[in-house]
Structure formats: structure tokens, C-alpha cells
Scaffold this motif. Structure first.
Motif, PDB file in Angstrom:
ATOM      1  N   UNK A 236      20.381   7.202 -11.193  1.00 48.61           N
ATOM      2  CA  UNK A 236      21.254   7.753 -10.172  1.00 48.61           C
ATOM      3  C   UNK A 236      22.428   6.833  -9.868  1.00 48.61           C
ATOM      4  N   UNK A 237      22.340   5.599 -10.346  1.00 43.92           N
ATOM      5  CA  UNK A 237      23.445   4.651 -10.327  1.00 43.92           C
ATOM      6  C   UNK A 237      23.550   4.070 -11.726  1.00 43.92           C
ATOM      7  N   UNK A 238      24.725   4.158 -12.319  1.00 41.22           N
ATOM      8  CA  UNK A 238      24.922   3.684 -13.682  1.00 41.22           C
ATOM      9  C   UNK A 238      25.172   2.177 -13.653  1.00 41.22           C
ATOM     10  N   UNK A 239      24.079   1.440 -13.368  1.00 42.66           N
ATOM     11  CA  UNK A 239      24.153  -0.009 -13.259  1.00 42.66           C
ATOM     12  C   UNK A 239      22.823  -0.586 -13.715  1.00 42.66           C
ATOM     13  N   UNK A 240      22.847  -1.856 -14.078  1.00 39.02           N
ATOM     14  CA  UNK A 240      21.629  -2.537 -14.484  1.00 39.02           C
ATOM     15  C   UNK A 240      20.734  -2.720 -13.267  1.00 39.02           C
ATOM     16  N   UNK A 241      19.526  -2.157 -13.273  1.00 39.40           N
ATOM     17  CA  UNK A 241      18.662  -2.305 -12.105  1.00 39.40           C
ATOM     18  C   UNK A 241      18.080  -3.708 -11.959  1.00 39.40           C
ATOM     19  N   UNK A 242      18.211  -4.525 -12.997  1.00 40.59           N
ATOM     20  CA  UNK A 242      17.626  -5.853 -12.949  1.00 40.59           C
ATOM     21  C   UNK A 242      16.209  -5.845 -13.485  1.00 40.59           C
ATOM     22  N   UNK A 243      15.552  -6.987 -13.465  1.00 42.34           N
ATOM     23  CA  UNK A 243      14.189  -7.067 -13.997  1.00 42.34           C
ATOM     24  C   UNK A 243      13.245  -6.115 -13.284  1.00 42.34           C
ATOM     25  N   UNK A 244      12.389  -5.480 -14.069  1.00 38.93           N
ATOM     26  CA  UNK A 244      11.408  -4.563 -13.481  1.00 38.93           C
ATOM     27  C   UNK A 244      10.462  -5.332 -12.563  1.00 38.93           C
ATOM     28  N   UNK A 245      10.241  -4.850 -11.350  1.00 41.67           N
ATOM     29  CA  UNK A 245       9.360  -5.572 -10.432  1.00 41.67           C
ATOM     30  C   UNK A 245       7.900  -5.451 -10.838  1.00 41.67           C
ATOM     31  N   UNK A 246       7.063  -6.265 -10.220  1.00 38.70           N
ATOM     32  CA  UNK A 246       5.626  -6.177 -10.455  1.00 38.70           C
ATOM     33  C   UNK A 246       5.094  -4.835  -9.963  1.00 38.70           C
ATOM     34  N   UNK A 247       4.022  -4.381 -10.562  1.00 38.34           N
ATOM     35  CA  UNK A 247       3.435  -3.094 -10.185  1.00 38.34           C
ATOM     36  C   UNK A 247       2.779  -3.173  -8.814  1.00 38.34           C
ATOM     37  N   UNK A 248       3.055  -2.189  -8.008  1.00 37.65           N
ATOM     38  CA  UNK A 248       2.421  -2.085  -6.693  1.00 37.65           C
ATOM     39  C   UNK A 248       1.022  -1.505  -6.849  1.00 37.65           C
ATOM     40  N   UNK A 249       0.162  -1.697  -5.875  1.00 37.65           N
ATOM     41  CA  UNK A 249      -1.178  -1.104  -5.942  1.00 37.65           C
ATOM     42  C   UNK A 249      -1.106   0.415  -6.020  1.00 37.65           C
ATOM     43  N   UNK A 250      -2.130   1.006  -6.615  1.00 39.30           N
ATOM     44  CA  UNK A 250      -2.204   2.463  -6.707  1.00 39.30           C
ATOM     45  C   UNK A 250      -2.316   3.073  -5.312  1.00 39.30           C
TER      46      UNK A 250
ATOM     47  N   UNK B 256       0.850  -1.189   0.000  1.00 44.24           N
ATOM     48  CA  UNK B 256       0.000   0.000   0.000  1.00 44.24           C
ATOM     49  C   UNK B 256       0.884   1.236   0.000  1.00 44.24           C
ATOM     50  N   UNK B 257       0.381   2.297  -0.636  1.00 36.96           N
ATOM     51  CA  UNK B 257       0.985   3.620  -0.546  1.00 36.96           C
ATOM     52  C   UNK B 257      -0.099   4.557  -0.050  1.00 36.96           C
ATOM     53  N   UNK B 258       0.106   5.152   1.110  1.00 35.63           N
ATOM     54  CA  UNK B 258      -0.898   5.967   1.781  1.00 35.63           C
ATOM     55  C   UNK B 258      -0.456   7.421   1.734  1.00 35.63           C
ATOM     56  N   UNK B 259      -1.334   8.292   1.260  1.00 39.76           N
ATOM     57  CA  UNK B 259      -0.951   9.678   1.033  1.00 39.76           C
ATOM     58  C   UNK B 259      -1.735  10.641   1.920  1.00 39.76           C
ATOM     59  N   UNK B 260      -1.041  11.687   2.360  1.00 41.39           N
ATOM     60  CA  UNK B 260      -1.672  12.765   3.122  1.00 41.39           C
ATOM     61  C   UNK B 260      -0.786  13.997   3.034  1.00 41.39           C
ATOM     62  N   UNK B 261      -1.396  15.164   2.877  1.00 42.33           N
ATOM     63  CA  UNK B 261      -0.627  16.403   2.946  1.00 42.33           C
ATOM     64  C   UNK B 261      -0.106  16.627   4.356  1.00 42.33           C
ATOM     65  N   UNK B 262      -0.971  16.365   5.327  1.00 37.69           N
ATOM     66  CA  UNK B 262      -0.610  16.618   6.727  1.00 37.69           C
ATOM     67  C   UNK B 262      -1.290  15.548   7.577  1.00 37.69           C
TER      68      UNK B 262
END
Length: 386
Positions: A277-291, A207-213
Motif C-alpha cells: 500500500x506504500x511503494x517503499x522498502x518496509x525494512x527488515x521483517x520483524x520477529x513473529x508475534x504469538x499466535x 498477544x492478539x485476542x479474538x472475539x466475534x462479539x
């Protein structure tokens, strides 16, 4: 100050004067990457000093950054505080580590961080113009001057100023924490989504939980509030959200294992490499996280009496409003240790966290349930557990 240098990899020690004789302590940090890099990253763990999964992750990430630096792969300047709260490391009582609160004041170490725009608004008045990059630089310079002008009255204040001195001009600031017993998740500002979706993916966040304050003055909200308030106070001036900040919750307090920390470090490394920001192979793209969802849509489920918890649901399990999440076994009264009272979900969603300790007092939080619709009971108030 003392340092060990290999390429640009440097360890720094900062001695915090104690509030009582013989109680001085040392704050350790590392910097690595080109001094003139266009992007600065500030990473810290264990601001709540009894939350150690992030320290394990940064232990592994530091080695990765050191090796990448030796190969000339770093394109950002990294400041890393693997255990950012040495004061809290000393808070022990009766063989129990109590690293969440300042023992002297009772203040949560991740609450009541300063309102930086209120501190510098007078200094920047009339100095903001039509260049957004110059405006960001003006704000950062004013914050640095304010920090340098402070005279801390306690070790806790001195620690906060030392951390702010490193973080105030960061382009990316990640504060590594954990919950009690939990799935991985993120707290961040709504303006930073979906831009931070790649971070959620690489972390494997449930989960990604958002709030201004969120109401508590948490560290991850300090820089977004600076730029947000400056923009609102100066609507005719271009002031971007110049810092991507987040609190990363790495599971629960008991989840301090080498293999988990290594996997978490690889996720962070992949995120930075994916950003260039790092000049390296990040590896396989991970699965998408929930919105992302608004933090107001997450129920902090509390009990109305003391008792012993018997959970009916597992982490990640989907629940419906009115469904029993746990039973609370009575520990007093005529049916003591016999009666069981169901504790019911107040929203549809999934179980993100639970209480590790099963004996709970009245009013104790026992679970977070992540829903999608903001709850009336959660609007305009204090969104955090404590």
C-alpha cells in the motif's frame, strides 16, 4: 470546512455543534493518497480521549505518509484522525482528565456503536446477487445512505456519524488505544486471523485476542458485524468479510513518549509497505508475534474487596493457576493497613496488563492474564472490562 493541500495531503476540519451555548468543538482529520486508489485505510486514535500513545504514533505516521505522498509512493487512500474524540478532550474534573466516558450520558465512547446490518437490512433486501464485489458495494452504499439520513440529537451522536462516514467503506480500519499499564496487544475478529498476522508482527504485539462479539458494541466490531450478519442472513449470496479491522493497544496510558511513538509509526508504515500500500522498502521483517488466542481465554482478574495493591508479578511474567499475582492490603477493619490478602491467578498464562492506580475498589480489575484455553466464566458474556 477548511483545508490545507500539498500533493494529495489534505487537512479537514469538521465543527461539532455543542449541546450548550459556546461548546462547539472541532474534529481534525487528514486524507492522503490517490483519490481513485483501490484500497481505503481508516486510522484513528484516542477514541478514549485519555489514551494518548496512539495520537503520538499518528503524529509521526502523518509525516511519513505526507513524505511518501510527495514522492508518489502511496497506493492506498488514507484517512487519519489523530485525536478522534475532541469531546472527550474537554472532559476534565479537578485537574483529572476523564476521557473514557461521555460526561452527559455516562456512556463509554467505545461502546454501543450501531448495528449497521440491522439499520440497512431492509434497504438491501432483494438487491444482493452473485457478485461479491457488487454485494459489498451495495452494503456500503446502504450504510452511507443511512448515515446521511440520520439527524443527530447530541454532539456525541454527531461525532459518531462523522467517524462512521469516513470508516464505513474502509478496507482496513485500525483504532489505536492503550490499556492502563500494559504490553502491546490487538483485539480483532477471528475471521481476520491469521490474515492479520503481519499486523501483529509489525506492531510487536505480545498477544492478539479474538472475539466475534465482545459484548460492548466496540468500534472495531462494527464493520465485521455488518458483513458477518449480512452473510448469515443471505447464505445463498457471496458476501466476503470486506473490512480488516482491529483495536491496537499501544502499551499503557503513561507510555506517551516521542521515541515510542516514532517506533510505533515505523511499525505501521512497515505494515502498509509490506502490504504494497506504500511503494517503499518496509525494512527488515520483524520477529513473529504469538499466535492469536480467543479473548475468552484471557482472564480479567478482579478483587473481591477494596485495598491497596502490592504486585508480585511483572508485565509479561508467566503465572500458574492459583499463583499470587498481587497482595491486597486492607484499608479498613480490625487489621486495617496490616493484613494482606493474596489475589490469585485463575488461569495459566502471562500477565498482559496491570492497574496503574494501586488503590482499587471492590470488583476492580487489576490484571489481564492471557491463557490459551477458554474459561467457563468468560463464555457467552461481556468480555470487556467496562
Amino acid at each position: 470546512m477548511a483545508s490545507l493541500i500539498s500533493m494529495t495531503f489534505e487537512q479537514t476540519t469538521f465543527v461539532l455543534a455543542g449541546d450548550t451555548p459556546g461548546s462547539a468543538t472541532t474534529l481534525y482529520s487528514y486524507t492522503v493518497g490517490p483519490q481513485d486508489a483501490p484500497v481505503k485505510v481508516h486510522l484513528q486514535a484516542a477514541l478514549h480521549a485519555d489514551e494518548q500513545p496512539g495520537t503520538m504514533a499518528l503524529h509521526h505516521l502523518l509525516v511519513m505518509l505526507r513524505d511518501a505522498d510527495a514522492m508518489g509512493q502511496l497506493r492506498a487512500r488514507f484517512a487519519v484522525f489523530p485525536s478522534v474524540n475532541p469531546l472527550g478532550l474537554a472532559n476534565w474534573s479537578l485537574r483529572t482528565h476523564l476521557g473514557r466516558y461521555d460526561n452527559t450520558t455516562g456512556v463509554n465512547y467505545n461502546r454501543r456503536w450501531p448495528d449497521l446490518y440491522a439499520a440497512v437490512s431492509g434497504a438491501v433486501g432483494g438487491r444482493l446477487g452473485a457478485d461479491p464485489r457488487a454485494n459489498v458495494a451495495t452494503l456500503r452504499h446502504a450504510v452511507r445512505d443511512w448515515i446521511d439520513g440520520q439527524r443527530p440529537r447530541s454532539a456525541a451522536e454527531e461525532l459518531r456519524l462523522a467517524v462512521l462516514r469516513s470508516a464505513h467503506d474502509a478496507d482496513i480500519m485500525l483504532d489505536l488505544h492503550c490499556d492502563n499499564d500494559s504490553l502491546k496487544h490487538i483485539f480483532t475478529s477471528p475471521e481476520l486471523m491469521p490474515g492479520f498476522r503481519d499486523l501483529a508482527d509489525w506492531m510487536g504485539a505480545a498477544a492478539t485476542l479474538t472475539a466475534e462479539d465482545s459484548g460492548g458494541g466496540s468500534f472495531d466490531e462494527v464493520l465485521p458485524q455488518l458483513y458477518r450478519q449480512a452473510a448469515r442472513a443471505n447464505p445463498d449470496k457471496p458476501i466476503p468479510m470486506a473490512a480488516e479491522t482491529a483495536t491496537l493497544e499501544y502499551r499503557g496510558q503513561a507510555d506517551v513518549f516521542d521515541e515510542m511513538g516514532l517506533a510505533d509509526a515505523k511499525g505501521l508504515f512497515g505494515f502498509f509497505a509490506g502490504r504494497g500500500l506504500i511503494d517503499a522498502d518496509p525494512g527488515p521483517r520483524p520477529a513473529s508475534a504469538p499466535a492469536a488466542t480467543p479473548f475468552e481465554a484471557t482472564e480479567v482478574l478482579r478483587v473481591d474487596r477494596p485495598g491497596l495493591l502490592a504486585y508480585r508479578v511483572e508485565l509479561g511474567e508467566t503465572v500458574k493457576t492459583g499463583q499470587p499475582v498481587a497482595d491486597l492490603i486492607a484499608m479498613d477493619g480490625p487489621q486495617a493497613f496490616i493484613a494482606r490478602t493474596p489475589v490469585l491467578a485463575g488461569t495459566d498464562g502471562f500477565v498482559l496488563s496491570r492497574a496503574l492506580g494501586k488503590y482499587v475498589p471492590r470488583g476492580g480489575a487489576i490484571a489481564k492474564i492471557v491463557g490459551t484455553q477458554p474459561l467457563v466464566s468468560r463464555s457467552g458474556g461481556y468480555l470487556l472490562e467496562d
